[in-house]
Scaffold this active site. Structure first.
Site, PDB file in Angstrom:
ATOM      1  N   GLU A  51       0.874  -1.179   0.000  1.00 42.67           N
ATOM      2  CA  GLU A  51       0.000   0.000   0.000  1.00 42.67           C
ATOM      3  C   GLU A  51       0.903   1.218   0.000  1.00 42.67           C
ATOM      4  O   GLU A  51       1.758   1.366   0.869  1.00 42.67           O
ATOM      5  CB  GLU A  51      -0.857   0.047   1.271  1.00 42.67           C
ATOM      6  CG  GLU A  51      -2.058  -0.871   1.237  1.00 42.67           C
ATOM      7  CD  GLU A  51      -2.872  -0.755   2.525  1.00 42.67           C
ATOM      8  OE1 GLU A  51      -3.642  -1.673   2.777  1.00 42.67           O
ATOM      9  OE2 GLU A  51      -2.704   0.230   3.264  1.00 42.67           O
ATOM     10  N   ASP A  62      -5.699   9.568  10.167  1.00 40.82           N
ATOM     11  CA  ASP A  62      -4.380   9.050  10.511  1.00 40.82           C
ATOM     12  C   ASP A  62      -3.849   9.596  11.818  1.00 40.82           C
ATOM     13  O   ASP A  62      -4.076  10.748  12.174  1.00 40.82           O
ATOM     14  CB  ASP A  62      -3.384   9.369   9.389  1.00 40.82           C
ATOM     15  CG  ASP A  62      -3.606   8.458   8.199  1.00 40.82           C
ATOM     16  OD1 ASP A  62      -3.540   7.231   8.379  1.00 40.82           O
ATOM     17  OD2 ASP A  62      -3.880   8.966   7.098  1.00 40.82           O
TER      18      ASP A  62
END
Lengths: 279, 412
Positions: A51, A62
């Site tokens: 990824e 995040d």
């Protein structure tokens, strides 16, 4: 189902009796060339799927580690076009490792969704994970991506109940990414028992592989999660290893690429023990 | 609501869009909650007991209706500049007289009742100037719920009085250092908290932006501003005003004033963005509609300050409350349809208006509505004396006196 790099790789891992190791790094972190070296090192160290994060100024899902990685990449001048070019260069030397781009919608929206999916496919991208595009927004990017031959990998979470799962899975392809906790990347360690229940629940709704991420940071957790999941995703721990290897000015050192490779090697051994003695 | 097929007041559609703007661009973890919130709000707005409780609190706790005031000396000041020939009447909708000192309480009262109805036990909020933080802390205290306010570290520094007010009210203030430490970073951090504590936490968004249903819900709670203005102005003059003006950060006081007037074509509507150091100065302003392009941030598509690669810029304004790189999606749509005109006012123009208002009317306005006033002071002298402008005086300036002193070279 059409065979893709992603489906092939998950099938190979399943045949080997182990979960796939899915590794996340941010494109351009800490600089474009080092990031490319890290990308090349990942499959060699044992990563099955890569990824690649597309950095964004406002990564709302995040935690601090991946926020910082994105900031380093943007500070180094990373752009969406450069990220696609990185994938293109990688494809010249590796035709088999699946690459999934992960990020937020705005840079793609500004690039142009239609233009982006064509460019991504041409560069050798296999799939997309876009955090802020739920199934309610499928016409924005998911449908164009599927039409262009890209997989669109959806996040399922602890809050996605049985009533909602079919809608989440409807246009999902490649694999399902189960977010093991309610929270941001790199925070709490997931509870393996609860994750196993959730993976079982998702598998009742789909034949796709289920990869589990958020909070997996070492070989032991990877092994525990990988007992029941088809893939284990590790991200924050890898970008933290990058951060720890930098010099005082935030520049790459001779330790940067080996540090990432060593951690990936460790995690790869973890996923290989996940089901030993489990059956 | 008296909506008709051709009305500009029918939005958003059932997916939360105003034209191409708005929507629900959020992580899957939040999506079930957003849908639950939409349903809960739909139920609440159709429940007479909810409306009655909100109306009661608005009257006895917030002090509504707020006054509509004819600013006679400012009107005269503008007229003198034209030799007495021109100069529209200037009226203020006095939202700064509300409890907590700004329009923010209107929205907070509505949302805290909704949070309680949904069984949520913890409130989080983001704040820029601190006005929404104070209003959130206030209603949380009133209803006995713990409140966590995210505030950019830079704003914590330039809005100290409000930080202390929030603490007095029992809220916890978390300074946010990520990004540039201003409002957008505070909103990112609030979203991170929400996604982590989704079970028990209610996110009390302070402006008419974010994922659907927030833009519509905040607008509805703020529309009391425009509804009262219409009635009060009619009572005073027997007609509609000729122009209405409000400042725009996220745009909640503006959409609250504008919305009830959207279907009245004789009323010119003007929104004033933060022009900062000037629209030509790169990343030197916070005028997302005048100087930005459409994009997706914080759950909605709207005009954003961003670079060519879709990275969000920080923006700049003398006013912490306007220092946001986006704007509520309904404003973006109203801009594109042409119904509302959006213009910038610079830091300096706002600072001048701040002082003029203080001296001529005995009202110290917040720096945010000082931007709207700067535009009013440009418009009024060009209009006939028979015309009238109503401006939303969205907040009082007590919180700004320290930073204004700094800008004027005074030490305190």
């Amino acid at each position: 189902m059409t065979e893709t790099r992603i489906s092939r790789r998950f099938a190979e891992c399943a045949a080997a009796g182990r979960p796939a190791l899915v590794t996340f790094v941010t494109a351009g972190d800490p600089d474009l060339e080092t990031s490319f070296e890290i990308l090349k090192a990942l499959p060699k160290a044992g990563a099955d799927v890569v990824e690649l994060g597309m950095p964004f100024s406002d990564p709302m899902a995040d935690g601090p580690a991946i926020q910082a990685a994105g900031q380093r990449a943007l500070h180094g001048g990373q752009t969406l076009a450069k990220t696609l070019d990185m994938v293109r260069r990688f494809r010249e030397i590796d035709a088999a490792t699946p690459i999934v781009l992960m990020g937020y919608y705005n840079p793609i929206y500004v690039f142009g969704s239609e233009r982006f999916v064509v460019a991504a496919k041409a560069a050798g991208v296999d799939g997309l994970i876009i955090v802020d595009l739920p199934p309610e927004a499928d016409d924005e990017l998911c449908l164009p991506a599927l039409a262009a031959g890209l997989n669109f990998i959806r996040l399922a979470t602890p809050t996605t109940d049985d009533a909602r799962l079919p809608a989440v899975l409807a246009n999902t392809s490649g694999f399902v990414y189960y977010v093991s906790i309610t929270g941001i990347t790199g925070s709490a360690t997931p509870n393996a028992t609860r994750v196993a229940e959730a993976v079982g629940r998702i598998k009742r709704h789909t034949a796709l592989p289920v990869a589990v991420g958020f909070g997996v940071r070492d070989a032991a957790t990877a092994a525990a999660i990988g007992r029941d999941a088809d893939g284990v995703v590790v991200g924050s721990a890898l970008v933290a290893a990058i951060a720890a290897s930098l010099d005082a000015d935030g520049r790459a050192t001779a330790k940067t690429v080996p540090a990432v490779a060593a951690l990936v090697g460790d995690l790869a051994s973890g996923v290989r023990t996940a089901r030993v003695g489990a059956r | 609501m008296n909506t008709t097929p051709n009305s500009l007041r029918n939005g958003p559609d059932d997916r939360g869009f105003f034209g191409i703007y708005g929507g629900r661009f959020v992580a899957e973890t939040l999506m079930p909650l957003i849908l639950e919130l939409e349903q809960a709000y739909e139920d609440a707005r159709n429940d007479p007991s909810f409306k009655a409780e909100l109306a009661n609190l608005s009257t006895h706790y917030a002090g509504r209706p707020s006054a509509l005031y004819y600013a006679e000396r400012l009107t005269e000041w503008c007229r003198e500049k034209t030799g007495g020939k021109f100069g529209a009447e200037i009226w203020f909708k006095r939202e700064e007289l509300n409890h907590t000192g700004s329009h923010k309480i209107n929205n907070c009262l509505g949302q805290i009742l909704l949070a309680r109805r949904m069984g949520k036990t913890r409130i989080i909020a983001e704040t820029g100037a601190g006005q929404h933080g104070v209003a959130s802390a206030t209603v949380s205290a009133r209803f006995g719920l713990p409140c966590m306010v995210y505030m950019g570290a830079v704003d914590v520094e330039r809005q100290k009085p409000n930080v202390f007010r929030m603490k007095l009210l029992g809220a916890e203030v978390t300074p946010v250092t990520s990004g540039a430490g201003t409002l957008k970073d505070a909103m990112n951090e609030a979203l991170r908290d929400w996604v982590t504590n989704v079970e028990n936490t209610y996110y009390l968004i302070g402006t008419a932006a974010g994922p659907h249903p927030y833009p519509a819900m905040v607008r509805d709670f703020q529309s009391v501003i425009g509804t009262e203005t219409k009635e009060q102005f009619f009572a005073a003059k027997g007609r509609l005003p000729d122009a209405i003006v409000a400042c725009i950060g996220g745009g909640s006081n503006a959409i609250g004033l504008f919305h009830p007037f959207l279907d009245d074509p004789s009323v010119a509507i003007c929104g004033v963005e933060a022009g900062g150091h000037g629209i030509d100065v790169e990343n030197g302003h916070a005028a997302s509609m005048t100087g930005g392009r459409p994009g997706v941030l914080h759950g909605n598509r709207t005009y954003l300050l961003q670079d060519g690669d879709g990275q969000i810029l920080e923006g700049h304004s003398i006013s912490a409350g306007l220092d946001y790189p986006g704007v509520g999606p309904e404003h973006s749509w109203l801009r594109d349809t042409g119904r509302v005109t959006y213009v910038p006012a610079t830091d300096k123009e706002a600072l001048d208006a701040f002082q003029i208002c203080s001296r001529l009317e005995g009202i110290i306005p917040a720096l945010e509505p000082s931007h709207a006033l700067a535009q009013v002071l440009k418009m009024a002298p060009t209009m006939d004396k028979s015309k009238s402008i109503v401006m939303c005086l969205s907040g009082r300036g007590d919180k700004d006196v320290f930073s204004v002193a700094g800008h004027l070279g005074e030490t305190m």
